[in-house]
Design a protein around this motif. Sequence first.
Motif, PDB file in Angstrom:
ATOM      1  N   GLN A 331       1.656   2.869   0.297  1.00 20.53           N
ATOM      2  CA  GLN A 331       0.606   2.784   0.793  1.00 20.53           C
ATOM      3  C   GLN A 331      -0.418   2.560   1.263  1.00 20.53           C
ATOM      4  OE1 GLN A 331       0.380   4.004  -3.407  1.00 20.53           O
ATOM      5  NE2 GLN A 331      -0.952   4.242  -2.394  1.00 20.53           N
ATOM      6  N   MET A 332       0.221   1.054   1.983  1.00 14.49           N
ATOM      7  CA  MET A 332      -1.420   0.356   2.561  1.00 14.49           C
ATOM      8  C   MET A 332      -1.576   1.167   3.938  1.00 14.49           C
ATOM      9  SD  MET A 332      -1.742  -2.004   1.098  1.00 14.49           S
ATOM     10  CE  MET A 332      -3.358  -3.422   1.528  1.00 14.49           C
ATOM     11  N   LEU A 333      -0.501   2.103   4.110  1.00 16.91           N
ATOM     12  CA  LEU A 333      -0.693   2.507   5.173  1.00 16.91           C
ATOM     13  C   LEU A 333      -1.584   3.913   4.650  1.00 16.91           C
ATOM     14  CD1 LEU A 333       3.027   2.965   7.041  1.00 16.91           C
ATOM     15  CD2 LEU A 333       0.728   1.841   7.997  1.00 16.91           C
ATOM     16  N   MET A 334      -2.010   4.036   4.214  1.00 14.32           N
ATOM     17  CA  MET A 334      -2.766   5.500   3.617  1.00 14.32           C
ATOM     18  C   MET A 334      -3.759   5.233   3.490  1.00 14.32           C
ATOM     19  SD  MET A 334      -0.758   8.217   2.194  1.00 14.32           S
ATOM     20  CE  MET A 334       0.306   8.013   3.965  1.00 14.32           C
ATOM     21  N   SER A 335      -4.222   3.804   3.513  1.00 12.70           N
ATOM     22  CA  SER A 335      -5.569   3.486   3.459  1.00 12.70           C
ATOM     23  C   SER A 335      -6.176   3.839   5.021  1.00 12.70           C
ATOM     24  CB  SER A 335      -5.358   1.915   3.535  1.00 12.70           C
ATOM     25  OG  SER A 335      -5.137   0.953   4.556  1.00 12.70           O
ATOM     26  N   GLY A 336      -5.309   3.930   5.683  1.00 14.85           N
ATOM     27  CA  GLY A 336      -6.356   4.370   7.272  1.00 14.85           C
ATOM     28  C   GLY A 336      -5.565   6.204   8.079  1.00 14.85           C
ATOM     29  N   VAL A 337      -5.567   7.036   6.736  1.00 18.89           N
ATOM     30  CA  VAL A 337      -4.682   8.556   6.900  1.00 18.89           C
ATOM     31  C   VAL A 337      -5.797   9.034   6.611  1.00 18.89           C
ATOM     32  CG1 VAL A 337      -3.428  10.122   5.866  1.00 18.89           C
ATOM     33  CG2 VAL A 337      -2.638   8.019   5.825  1.00 18.89           C
ATOM     34  N   GLU A 338      -7.037   9.342   5.344  1.00 17.09           N
ATOM     35  CA  GLU A 338      -7.836  10.040   5.159  1.00 17.09           C
ATOM     36  C   GLU A 338      -9.007  10.293   6.685  1.00 17.09           C
ATOM     37  OE1 GLU A 338     -11.279  11.613   1.929  1.00 17.09           O
ATOM     38  OE2 GLU A 338      -9.984   9.093   1.452  1.00 17.09           O
ATOM     39  N   GLU A 339      -9.200   9.467   6.888  1.00 17.32           N
ATOM     40  CA  GLU A 339     -10.403   9.629   7.859  1.00 17.32           C
ATOM     41  C   GLU A 339      -9.661  10.624   9.443  1.00 17.32           C
ATOM     42  OE1 GLU A 339     -14.076   6.725  10.076  1.00 17.32           O
ATOM     43  OE2 GLU A 339     -12.666   6.133   8.520  1.00 17.32           O
ATOM     44  N   LEU A 390       5.201   8.824  -2.882  1.00 14.97           N
ATOM     45  CA  LEU A 390       4.668   8.640  -4.067  1.00 14.97           C
ATOM     46  C   LEU A 390       3.053   7.837  -4.003  1.00 14.97           C
ATOM     47  CD1 LEU A 390       7.106   7.371  -7.150  1.00 14.97           C
ATOM     48  CD2 LEU A 390       5.939   9.640  -6.877  1.00 14.97           C
ATOM     49  N   ALA A 391       3.075   7.122  -2.215  1.00 13.48           N
ATOM     50  CA  ALA A 391       1.675   6.823  -2.152  1.00 13.48           C
ATOM     51  C   ALA A 391       1.047   7.391  -1.536  1.00 13.48           C
ATOM     52  CB  ALA A 391       2.254   5.602  -1.055  1.00 13.48           C
ATOM     53  N   CYS A 392       1.642   8.837  -1.277  1.00  6.73           N
ATOM     54  CA  CYS A 392       0.563   9.819  -0.768  1.00  6.73           C
ATOM     55  C   CYS A 392      -0.803  10.550  -1.932  1.00  6.73           C
ATOM     56  CB  CYS A 392       1.120  11.451  -0.159  1.00  6.73           C
ATOM     57  SG  CYS A 392       2.251  10.958   0.753  1.00  6.73           S
ATOM     58  N   HIS A 393      -0.060  10.545  -2.642  1.00  7.28           N
ATOM     59  CA  HIS A 393      -0.808  10.900  -4.035  1.00  7.28           C
ATOM     60  C   HIS A 393      -2.048  10.126  -4.184  1.00  7.28           C
ATOM     61  CE1 HIS A 393       1.746  13.805  -5.929  1.00  7.28           C
ATOM     62  NE2 HIS A 393       2.568  12.750  -5.561  1.00  7.28           N
ATOM     63  N   ALA A 394      -2.394   8.382  -3.422  1.00 12.26           N
ATOM     64  CA  ALA A 394      -3.672   7.728  -3.237  1.00 12.26           C
ATOM     65  C   ALA A 394      -4.517   9.102  -3.132  1.00 12.26           C
ATOM     66  CB  ALA A 394      -3.806   6.704  -2.940  1.00 12.26           C
ATOM     67  N   CYS A 395      -4.517   9.748  -1.815  1.00 12.96           N
ATOM     68  CA  CYS A 395      -5.348  10.351  -1.171  1.00 12.96           C
ATOM     69  C   CYS A 395      -5.373  12.226  -1.088  1.00 12.96           C
ATOM     70  CB  CYS A 395      -5.485  10.243   0.586  1.00 12.96           C
ATOM     71  SG  CYS A 395      -5.685   9.330   1.406  1.00 12.96           S
ATOM     72  N   GLY A 396      -4.783  12.364  -2.864  1.00 10.12           N
ATOM     73  CA  GLY A 396      -4.318  13.779  -3.576  1.00 10.12           C
ATOM     74  C   GLY A 396      -5.082  13.921  -4.741  1.00 10.12           C
ATOM     75  N   TYR A 397      -4.027  13.652  -5.792  1.00 10.27           N
ATOM     76  CA  TYR A 397      -5.235  13.783  -7.088  1.00 10.27           C
ATOM     77  C   TYR A 397      -6.219  12.456  -7.059  1.00 10.27           C
ATOM     78  CZ  TYR A 397      -1.988  11.096 -10.531  1.00 10.27           C
ATOM     79  OH  TYR A 397      -1.676  10.080 -10.479  1.00 10.27           O
ATOM     80  N   LYS A 398      -5.467  11.421  -7.008  1.00  8.69           N
ATOM     81  CA  LYS A 398      -5.840   9.937  -7.585  1.00  8.69           C
ATOM     82  C   LYS A 398      -7.479   9.830  -6.907  1.00  8.69           C
ATOM     83  CE  LYS A 398      -1.706   7.201  -8.307  1.00  8.69           C
ATOM     84  NZ  LYS A 398      -1.290   6.309  -7.891  1.00  8.69           N
TER      85      LYS A 398
END
Length: 473
Positions: A331-339, A390-398
Amino acid sequence: MASAAGARGRLRQAYLLFGTRVALQATRLAWAPLLVYISKELKLGYQEQGQVLSSFSFGYLFTQVLGGMAADRYGGKPVQTLGLVASALGMLLIPVVVDYGYWMLCSVYFVMGVCQGPGHPGYNAMAAIWFRASERGWVSSVCEAGPVCGTLLSVLIAPQLAKYYGWRTAFTVFGMLCTLWSIVWQHYAYSNPSEMPFEESSPEVDEEGGNLLSKAVGSLAKVQKSLAGKKFHMKDPTSTTHERVVHARPVSPGSPPEQTKTVARGPTTFPFTFFTFVPVWGVIGQHMIFNTTRYFFADWTPMYYKDVFGLEPDNSGHLLTTPFVAGAIVQMLMSGVEEPLIKSGYSPVQVRKLMGGCGFSITAVSLMMMGLTTNAYSFCFWLSILEASLACHACGYKANYMDLTTRYQGIFMGTGNTIASICTFGMPLFVAEALRKYKDWNGVLMALSMLNFVGIMVNQRFTVVKELHVAEI
């Protein structure tokens, strides 16, 4: 670029939201492992356990839409405060009232659900105002790590406290910790940037709509001096939910400029037209599938280990915590994925579909493998993969919640979370009935797997990234 102070202010609010979500989730899910001990003392069967676990979600259903409207109109901080205070009191009350029977457990947990209901839309309303469009994937990932960490704390600490000091002590400790965080939140959190002290907030706006600190106090003083005696209205570009009213007056050299005053201007009626857009229901459908999966394991994993592998919560602590550690890390790693994905050429909608598709597909496969395993460590491995996915959804529907609207963010999240909470409410009752009749855990796991395959289709077909505009009534 944002000034250092503006960036610090946004960063502080992100971590305050993270901490609040940790506290709310920890007090909510500490019940799952502690219910094993309570059930022994009160001799509760599957049906009674299911009713206790469902009582929170039942209360949760009633206040999310109203809480979302309140967050849009009055700000997200008050509704979050309500959840924190009620959760702290509820945890402290349980050791006192439990002797009156398990219906008292249901009642207290129900009230906690009622008061926590506005929390999720309140968080989204604050995030949509505080953070620019390019930061929403990041803040969503940071804040969504809160429930994962809260779950981790509940399954790690609660069973050990119950084992060595008794389950009543465990409830008291969680209540005291939530009380302390309530004080921190009340002192440092702000619903929107203009409520902060001037040195930390900003009326200046960059091209992306972020609220920044003034680069030069002297320049602002000159502007105010030139507008002496005038009155004008200025809408906050980050959101049509608030209107900023400025009364300009001369400013003497060296004195701080007058702070602006924000007046809440949220929607006064429910935006029915907004909910006629198909992408809105695509997001809500994904939310329903996510909730069904996430809270099945949050509620029933301790009981699963006990029934299938003969492991009590205090003896399966490492198995209970490992999946949530994996989930928290990812989940914390996801914070650096989108950009980086966007910089490499992915469009925002491609990012939403990629991350949502990964989340649902890996979860579906993991559930199938869990149904086939007969070893506790293999089950833990696949559950860890599931929690990470489930952490992937932070950059998905959430994050997609914030893409589709700013004005109706609280109502949108409140409505979506209410509908998704029907699944959270129904799942314990469904599982309890399935176990009572068939004693079949594998059937439940396979049904969840099929549901997540449906989630892939919904994500790929209905995800869009654009502001959906509704004509004012």
